[in-house]
Design a protein around this motif. Sequence first.
Motif, PDB file in Angstrom:
ATOM      1  N   GLY A 138      -0.575  -3.084  10.786  1.00  0.00           N
ATOM      2  CA  GLY A 138       0.776  -3.172  11.255  1.00  0.00           C
ATOM      3  C   GLY A 138       1.565  -4.525  11.277  1.00  0.00           C
ATOM      4  N   ARG A 139       0.684  -5.619  11.703  1.00  0.00           N
ATOM      5  CA  ARG A 139       1.376  -6.768  11.893  1.00  0.00           C
ATOM      6  C   ARG A 139       1.563  -7.428  10.388  1.00  0.00           C
ATOM      7  NH1 ARG A 139      -4.051  -7.102  12.746  1.00  0.00           N
ATOM      8  NH2 ARG A 139      -5.353  -8.472  11.326  1.00  0.00           N
ATOM      9  N   ASN A 140       0.865  -7.009   9.426  1.00  0.00           N
ATOM     10  CA  ASN A 140       1.067  -7.391   8.054  1.00  0.00           C
ATOM     11  C   ASN A 140       2.358  -6.879   7.134  1.00  0.00           C
ATOM     12  OD1 ASN A 140      -0.864  -9.041   8.585  1.00  0.00           O
ATOM     13  ND2 ASN A 140      -2.275  -7.806   7.366  1.00  0.00           N
ATOM     14  N   VAL A 141       2.589  -5.759   7.791  1.00  0.00           N
ATOM     15  CA  VAL A 141       3.632  -4.840   7.112  1.00  0.00           C
ATOM     16  C   VAL A 141       5.067  -5.282   7.065  1.00  0.00           C
ATOM     17  CG1 VAL A 141       4.769  -2.492   6.786  1.00  0.00           C
ATOM     18  CG2 VAL A 141       2.423  -2.836   7.066  1.00  0.00           C
ATOM     19  N   ARG A 142       5.832  -5.703   6.092  1.00  0.00           N
ATOM     20  CA  ARG A 142       6.953  -6.177   6.313  1.00  0.00           C
ATOM     21  C   ARG A 142       8.282  -5.232   6.293  1.00  0.00           C
ATOM     22  NH1 ARG A 142       3.664  -9.833   6.226  1.00  0.00           N
ATOM     23  NH2 ARG A 142       3.965 -12.135   5.793  1.00  0.00           N
ATOM     24  N   GLY A 143       7.772  -4.216   5.882  1.00  0.00           N
ATOM     25  CA  GLY A 143       8.826  -2.926   5.634  1.00  0.00           C
ATOM     26  C   GLY A 143       8.291  -1.956   4.811  1.00  0.00           C
ATOM     27  N   LEU A 144       9.218  -0.838   4.920  1.00  0.00           N
ATOM     28  CA  LEU A 144       8.894   0.473   3.852  1.00  0.00           C
ATOM     29  C   LEU A 144       9.951   0.322   2.888  1.00  0.00           C
ATOM     30  CD1 LEU A 144       6.926   2.851   3.988  1.00  0.00           C
ATOM     31  CD2 LEU A 144       8.703   3.945   5.030  1.00  0.00           C
ATOM     32  N   ARG A 145       9.415   0.747   1.704  1.00  0.00           N
ATOM     33  CA  ARG A 145      10.447   0.907   0.399  1.00  0.00           C
ATOM     34  C   ARG A 145      10.079   2.355  -0.307  1.00  0.00           C
ATOM     35  NH1 ARG A 145      10.585  -4.323  -2.620  1.00  0.00           N
ATOM     36  NH2 ARG A 145      12.156  -4.673  -0.800  1.00  0.00           N
ATOM     37  N   VAL A 146      11.000   2.997  -0.368  1.00  0.00           N
ATOM     38  CA  VAL A 146      10.915   4.316  -0.832  1.00  0.00           C
ATOM     39  C   VAL A 146      11.354   3.930  -2.351  1.00  0.00           C
ATOM     40  CG1 VAL A 146      11.812   6.458  -1.062  1.00  0.00           C
ATOM     41  CG2 VAL A 146      11.625   5.318   1.073  1.00  0.00           C
ATOM     42  N   ILE A 147      10.171   4.251  -3.294  1.00  0.00           N
ATOM     43  CA  ILE A 147      10.650   4.232  -4.545  1.00  0.00           C
ATOM     44  C   ILE A 147      10.675   5.443  -5.559  1.00  0.00           C
ATOM     45  CG2 ILE A 147      10.059   2.910  -6.694  1.00  0.00           C
ATOM     46  CD1 ILE A 147       8.498   0.952  -4.686  1.00  0.00           C
ATOM     47  N   PRO A 148      11.566   5.824  -6.250  1.00  0.00           N
ATOM     48  CA  PRO A 148      11.429   6.901  -7.187  1.00  0.00           C
ATOM     49  C   PRO A 148      10.847   6.848  -8.281  1.00  0.00           C
ATOM     50  CG  PRO A 148      13.816   6.257  -6.740  1.00  0.00           C
ATOM     51  CD  PRO A 148      13.034   5.049  -6.158  1.00  0.00           C
ATOM     52  N   TYR A 149       9.970   7.685  -8.749  1.00  0.00           N
ATOM     53  CA  TYR A 149       9.045   7.762  -9.966  1.00  0.00           C
ATOM     54  C   TYR A 149       9.612   7.201 -11.024  1.00  0.00           C
ATOM     55  CZ  TYR A 149       5.603  10.902  -7.280  1.00  0.00           C
ATOM     56  OH  TYR A 149       4.910  11.260  -6.336  1.00  0.00           O
ATOM     57  N   GLY A 150      10.976   7.767 -11.176  1.00  0.00           N
ATOM     58  CA  GLY A 150      11.578   7.457 -12.416  1.00  0.00           C
ATOM     59  C   GLY A 150      11.644   5.886 -12.518  1.00  0.00           C
ATOM     60  N   ALA A 151      11.817   5.069 -11.292  1.00  0.00           N
ATOM     61  CA  ALA A 151      12.211   3.741 -11.531  1.00  0.00           C
ATOM     62  C   ALA A 151      10.629   2.906 -11.597  1.00  0.00           C
ATOM     63  CB  ALA A 151      12.541   3.127 -10.029  1.00  0.00           C
ATOM     64  N   ASP A 173      -2.426 -10.057  -0.844  1.00  0.00           N
ATOM     65  CA  ASP A 173      -3.795 -10.552  -0.311  1.00  0.00           C
ATOM     66  C   ASP A 173      -3.967 -10.305   1.218  1.00  0.00           C
ATOM     67  OD1 ASP A 173      -1.777 -12.334   0.494  1.00  0.00           O
ATOM     68  OD2 ASP A 173      -2.988 -14.084   0.092  1.00  0.00           O
ATOM     69  N   GLU A 174      -3.226  -9.404   1.498  1.00  0.00           N
ATOM     70  CA  GLU A 174      -3.645  -9.034   3.075  1.00  0.00           C
ATOM     71  C   GLU A 174      -3.708  -7.355   3.090  1.00  0.00           C
ATOM     72  OE1 GLU A 174      -0.290 -10.248   5.581  1.00  0.00           O
ATOM     73  OE2 GLU A 174      -0.756 -12.125   4.978  1.00  0.00           O
ATOM     74  N   GLN A 175      -4.591  -6.985   4.046  1.00  0.00           N
ATOM     75  CA  GLN A 175      -4.786  -5.417   4.341  1.00  0.00           C
ATOM     76  C   GLN A 175      -3.524  -4.835   4.736  1.00  0.00           C
ATOM     77  OE1 GLN A 175      -7.796  -3.789   3.607  1.00  0.00           O
ATOM     78  NE2 GLN A 175      -8.197  -5.452   2.435  1.00  0.00           N
ATOM     79  N   ARG A 176      -3.429  -3.771   4.540  1.00  0.00           N
ATOM     80  CA  ARG A 176      -2.281  -2.968   5.389  1.00  0.00           C
ATOM     81  C   ARG A 176      -2.895  -2.715   6.685  1.00  0.00           C
ATOM     82  NH1 ARG A 176       0.305   0.163   8.268  1.00  0.00           N
ATOM     83  NH2 ARG A 176       2.082   1.311   7.168  1.00  0.00           N
ATOM     84  N   THR A 204       0.966  -1.299  -0.193  1.00  0.00           N
ATOM     85  CA  THR A 204       0.029  -0.012  -0.121  1.00  0.00           C
ATOM     86  C   THR A 204       0.690   1.268   0.007  1.00  0.00           C
ATOM     87  OG1 THR A 204      -1.914  -1.224   1.370  1.00  0.00           O
ATOM     88  CG2 THR A 204      -2.057   1.251   1.060  1.00  0.00           C
ATOM     89  N   ILE A 205       0.352   2.281  -0.935  1.00  0.00           N
ATOM     90  CA  ILE A 205       1.285   3.341  -0.826  1.00  0.00           C
ATOM     91  C   ILE A 205       0.968   4.338   0.363  1.00  0.00           C
ATOM     92  CG2 ILE A 205       1.649   5.455  -2.024  1.00  0.00           C
ATOM     93  CD1 ILE A 205       0.894   4.138  -4.509  1.00  0.00           C
ATOM     94  N   ASP A 206       1.860   4.360   1.183  1.00  0.00           N
ATOM     95  CA  ASP A 206       1.735   5.157   2.404  1.00  0.00           C
ATOM     96  C   ASP A 206       1.883   6.671   2.197  1.00  0.00           C
ATOM     97  OD1 ASP A 206       0.921   3.334   4.441  1.00  0.00           O
ATOM     98  OD2 ASP A 206       3.031   3.088   5.458  1.00  0.00           O
TER      99      ASP A 206
END
Length: 187
Positions: free
Chosen positions: A162-175, A157-160, A140-142
């Motif tokens: 706290g217990r389901n979140v495995r991490g936070l990934r920062v992704i540049p638009y250009g990628a 297949d899981e809702q966002r 999910t985009i935070d």
Amino acid sequence: MRWDGLFADLEAQLAHGRWQDTEAEAAELTRGERASVALADRLRGALGAPLTVLLIDGQRLQLSVSTVGSSWVGGSDRTGSLVLNLDAVAAIDSPLPVTAPQDSPGRRNLGVGFLYRSLSRARAGVVVSGLEGRVLGEGTIDRVGLDHLDLAVHPRDEQRRGRNVRGLRVIPYGAIHLVRSAHASSV
């Protein structure tokens, strides 16, 4: 009397030359006008139409266009909803209108950040793909920045939660080349 014929012939030649000049000028204006039409404008003219889009990673999409921004196109294919970065398009194997109907300047200038913010507000599950079709993450985009987004990584297949979140990934638009609805991306 012969002079009258000569003058008439000269006038006809001048008129024909002016007509050729007018035709050449019109052709040049048409070329100039077409040179100012962006791909997004032509895609806007294909709303609702089925398109075959070849991506730079070799994927071929059968896409039905539903909305177009300044640098992206939204629509659906056989697997569901998607957003495609126009930089990911290698070719379009479908005819596009040469010109598109005028659209409001605000709508025409909608950047991809606006779209990502909408997906974030909706808490929509997404699968984000980058170069070469590699999945950059699903979740999910935070948060959405000027040129990047924060993706809360969790199984599609899981809702966002706290217990389901495995991490936070920062992704540049250009990628980012393709964002799909997570619920339809299991193909």
